[in-house]
Design an enzyme around this catalytic site. Structure first.
Site, mmCIF file in Angstrom:
data_model
loop_
_atom_site.group_PDB
_atom_site.id
_atom_site.type_symbol
_atom_site.label_atom_id
_atom_site.label_comp_id
_atom_site.label_asym_id
_atom_site.label_seq_id
_atom_site.Cartn_x
_atom_site.Cartn_y
_atom_site.Cartn_z
ATOM 1 N N LYS A 28 0.836 -1.208 0.000
ATOM 2 C CA LYS A 28 0.000 0.000 0.000
ATOM 3 C C LYS A 28 0.868 1.254 0.000
ATOM 4 C CE LYS A 28 -2.711 0.972 3.752
ATOM 5 N NZ LYS A 28 -2.542 2.366 4.176
ATOM 6 N N SER A 174 7.449 9.552 11.741
ATOM 7 C CA SER A 174 6.348 9.416 10.799
ATOM 8 C C SER A 174 6.844 9.519 9.363
ATOM 9 C CB SER A 174 5.292 10.499 11.058
ATOM 10 O OG SER A 174 4.402 10.565 9.954
ATOM 11 N N GLN A 176 4.947 9.507 6.883
ATOM 12 C CA GLN A 176 4.028 10.381 6.140
ATOM 13 C C GLN A 176 4.486 11.826 6.240
ATOM 14 O OE1 GLN A 176 0.136 9.464 7.689
ATOM 15 N NE2 GLN A 176 0.035 7.527 6.567
ATOM 16 N N ASP A 337 2.110 -0.772 11.901
ATOM 17 C CA ASP A 337 0.853 -1.261 11.316
ATOM 18 C C ASP A 337 0.565 -2.714 11.696
ATOM 19 O OD1 ASP A 337 0.463 1.196 10.154
ATOM 20 O OD2 ASP A 337 1.261 0.620 8.202
ATOM 21 N N LYS A 364 -4.375 6.349 14.721
ATOM 22 C CA LYS A 364 -4.448 5.647 13.425
ATOM 23 C C LYS A 364 -5.919 5.643 12.962
ATOM 24 C CE LYS A 364 -0.123 4.739 12.797
ATOM 25 N NZ LYS A 364 0.584 5.437 11.714
ATOM 26 N N ARG A 368 -6.145 2.336 18.062
ATOM 27 C CA ARG A 368 -5.881 0.895 17.967
ATOM 28 C C ARG A 368 -5.533 0.271 19.305
ATOM 29 N NH1 ARG A 368 -2.812 0.664 12.040
ATOM 30 N NH2 ARG A 368 -4.756 0.670 10.849
ATOM 31 N N ARG A 410 -7.150 -2.941 9.704
ATOM 32 C CA ARG A 410 -6.185 -3.837 10.379
ATOM 33 C C ARG A 410 -6.775 -4.453 11.651
ATOM 34 N NH1 ARG A 410 -2.111 -3.292 6.852
ATOM 35 N NH2 ARG A 410 -1.570 -1.189 6.197
HETATM 36 C C1 S3P Z 1 2.594 5.058 6.105
HETATM 37 C C2 S3P Z 1 3.242 5.412 7.252
HETATM 38 C C3 S3P Z 1 2.762 5.040 8.590
HETATM 39 C C4 S3P Z 1 1.778 3.885 8.531
HETATM 40 C C5 S3P Z 1 0.748 4.074 7.472
HETATM 41 C C6 S3P Z 1 1.395 4.208 6.108
HETATM 42 C C7 S3P Z 1 3.137 5.526 4.829
HETATM 43 O O1 S3P Z 1 2.109 6.163 9.168
HETATM 44 O O2 S3P Z 1 1.181 3.708 9.776
HETATM 45 O O3 S3P Z 1 -0.137 2.974 7.440
HETATM 46 O O4 S3P Z 1 2.759 5.003 3.768
HETATM 47 O O5 S3P Z 1 3.961 6.449 4.854
HETATM 48 P P1 S3P Z 1 2.963 7.321 9.919
HETATM 49 O O6 S3P Z 1 3.910 7.851 8.952
HETATM 50 O O7 S3P Z 1 1.926 8.331 10.320
HETATM 51 O O8 S3P Z 1 3.592 6.653 11.083
#
Ligand code: S3P
Length: 469
Positions: A28, A174, A176, A337, A364, A368, A410
């Site tokens: 993903k 993070s 993201q 995750d 999340k 969770r 999840r």
């Molecule tokens: C992800 C980063 C993670 C993860 C999410 C997907 C990504 O989140 O939990 O399912 O694709 O960069 P965080 O970056 O907020 O930890």
């Protein structure tokens, strides 16, 4: 009516020993990034093995809304024609659905587009904090704000400001946030550096390199020359602004986070044997393997090749009676995750497993920690909840239960796995959310439920090698 209700429920009950080989859906995180980088690139890119789950579709849909030509000649293949970092204003709001990755990564791109954008999400995404991307992007000169309470979506981005590079130390581990800053950095004047004290998944950095964006990556270690005592102090990623990704074709590996459900189902069943094929083995994602090995499972991980900058291979796992472990500190981002299904493994293990430093789980797709604790208790497990984790005392028989999943894919899948070990039936309600990351999960569950042996067929395990001890 009945049929559609049925469709959105997962049911599981005690399973036979697992003895099979499987592949899992495409990754993903990598699928999101592949569409984004291809859209930013200077030409046509073919993405194969793209995850058709709803989350990644949200990213592809958003790119189309922003004027990028994307077609799907066959399921799992996207042809994306990049426009060298230029987009056109979306008509209406950009709906990110359930996907935090879509909203946070796109915030970085939209901060520099010369037009206003508004991103919205579903009920779950509308409760997720956006301040973590607003802060660094504002520091880069962007103008953006969250309309919801506590900096939650909708997220409005003016887009007409000049961005400048910054050096940003992530306050939370993070990927993201790191990716949002790096993507904005492509449009910024000067140098952008992101510093992480704890390593998070590095798919963006790898994909930048694969799309020929000059990226500098440095690791700073304490005691660098002592393999036993060395400790990672920080990871720095630096890019220069003004770079345009070179169009490339890209193939997405299988998702280890989806494999995790079957790894736990096999690890916790003495005599089970599972081979997961063609799965991504990026070391920032393989913490689940380390955790299950500590719990006693025998696992062999074989990296077969590196595919477009990502290691890919097979995981060969043998089940046993699991033992409790502790998961905390720098390991957490690597298994973030997987913690719901690791909690299920803990419930099946002898002793008390401790999970700490995982407060991120509270923000999340649902909280969770609360969801796992209450579902495990409903199955008869003793769980102590902490603000940043939980203590799970395993080893007593699980009892089947009717459980909510709070719209979290999840949680739904982790508890379907728990049901494979429970007395009686386990029913997970409202599980349409599973499609965000694992289309076909219900069929895979049925396959695994039968130990992987499809009636009348030859078991697929012939030629399975013995793991090296
Ligand atoms: C992800 C980063 C993670 C993860 C999410 C997907 C990504 O989140 O939990 O399912 O694709 O960069 P965080 O970056 O907020 O930890």
């Amino acid at each position: 009516m009945m049929a559609s209700k049925e469709k959105h429920t997962l049911k599981s009950r005690k399973a036979a020993r697992i003895e099979t080989e499987i592949t899992v859906p495409p990754d993903k995180s990598i699928s999101h990034r592949a569409v984004l980088l291809a859209s930013l690139s200077n030409g046509a890119c073919t993405i194969t093995n793209f995850l058709e789950g709803e989350d990644c579709q949200s990213t592809a849909k958003a790119m189309r809304q922003l004027g990028i030509f994307i077609e799907s000649p066959e399921p799992g293949t996207l042809v994306v024609v990049g426009n060298s970092g230029r987009f056109t204003k979306a008509f209406g709001d950009i709906d990110c659905g359930n996907s935090g990755t879509t909203m946070r990564l796109m915030a970085g791109i939209l901060s520099a587009q010369g037009f206003r954008s508004r991103m919205i999400g579903d009920d779950s995404l509308s409760k997720r904090p956006m301040q973590r991307v607003i802060d660094p992007l504002r520091e880069m000169g962007a103008e953006l704000s969250a309309e919801g309470t506590k900096s939650c979506p909708p997220l409005c981005i003016e887009g007409d400001r000049e961005l400048h590079g910054i050096t940003y130390r992530l306050p939370v581990a993070s990927a993201q946030v790191k990716s949002a800053v790096l993507l904005a950095g492509l449009f910024a004047k000067g140098t952008t550096t992101v510093i992480e004290n704890v390593r998070s998944r590095d798919h963006t950095e790898r994909m930048f390199e694969f799309f020929l964006i000059k990226t500098k990556r440095e690791e700073i270690w304490e005691n660098p020359n002592s393999p036993k005592n060395r400790r990672l102090l920080e990871v720095r990623t630096t890019i220069e602004g003004g770079q345009i990704p070179e169009s490339r074709d890209f193939a997405v590996p299988g998702d280890i986070s989806s494999a995790a459900f079957w790894l736990v189902a096999s690890a916790a069943q003495p005599g089970s044997r599972l081979l997961v094929k063609d799965v991504g083995l990026n070391p920032t994602r393989t913490g689940i393997i380390d955790v299950l090995i500590r719990m006693g499972a025998r696992i062999r991980e074989v990296i077969e090749t590196s595919l477009h900058g990502e290691p890919i291979g097979n995981i060969d796992i043998k089940g046993t009676t699991l033992q409790a472990t502790t998961i905390c500190g720098a390991e957490i981002p690597n298994v973030i995750d997987e913690i719901p299904v690791i909690a299920v493994a803990a419930a099946l293990a002898n002793g008390t497993t401790i999970i700490r430093d995982a407060a991120e789980l509270r923000v999340k797709e649902t909280d969770r920690i609360a969801a796992v604790a209450s579902n495990l208790r409903a199955m008869g497990v003793t769980v102590e909840e902490f603000p940043d984790g939980m203590a799970i005392t395993g080893g007593s028989p699980l009892k089947g239960a009717k459980l909510p999943c709070h719209g979290d894919h999840r949680i739904a899948m982790a508890f379907a796995v728990a049901g494979l070990f429970a007395e009686g039936e386990t029913i997970i309600e409202d599980t349409a959310c599973v499609n965000t990351s694992y289309p076909g999960f219900a069929e895979a569950l049925r396959h695994i439920q039968k130990g992987g042996h499809i009636k009348g067929s030859t078991p697929v395990l012939s030629g399975f090698k013995t793991p090296t001890p």
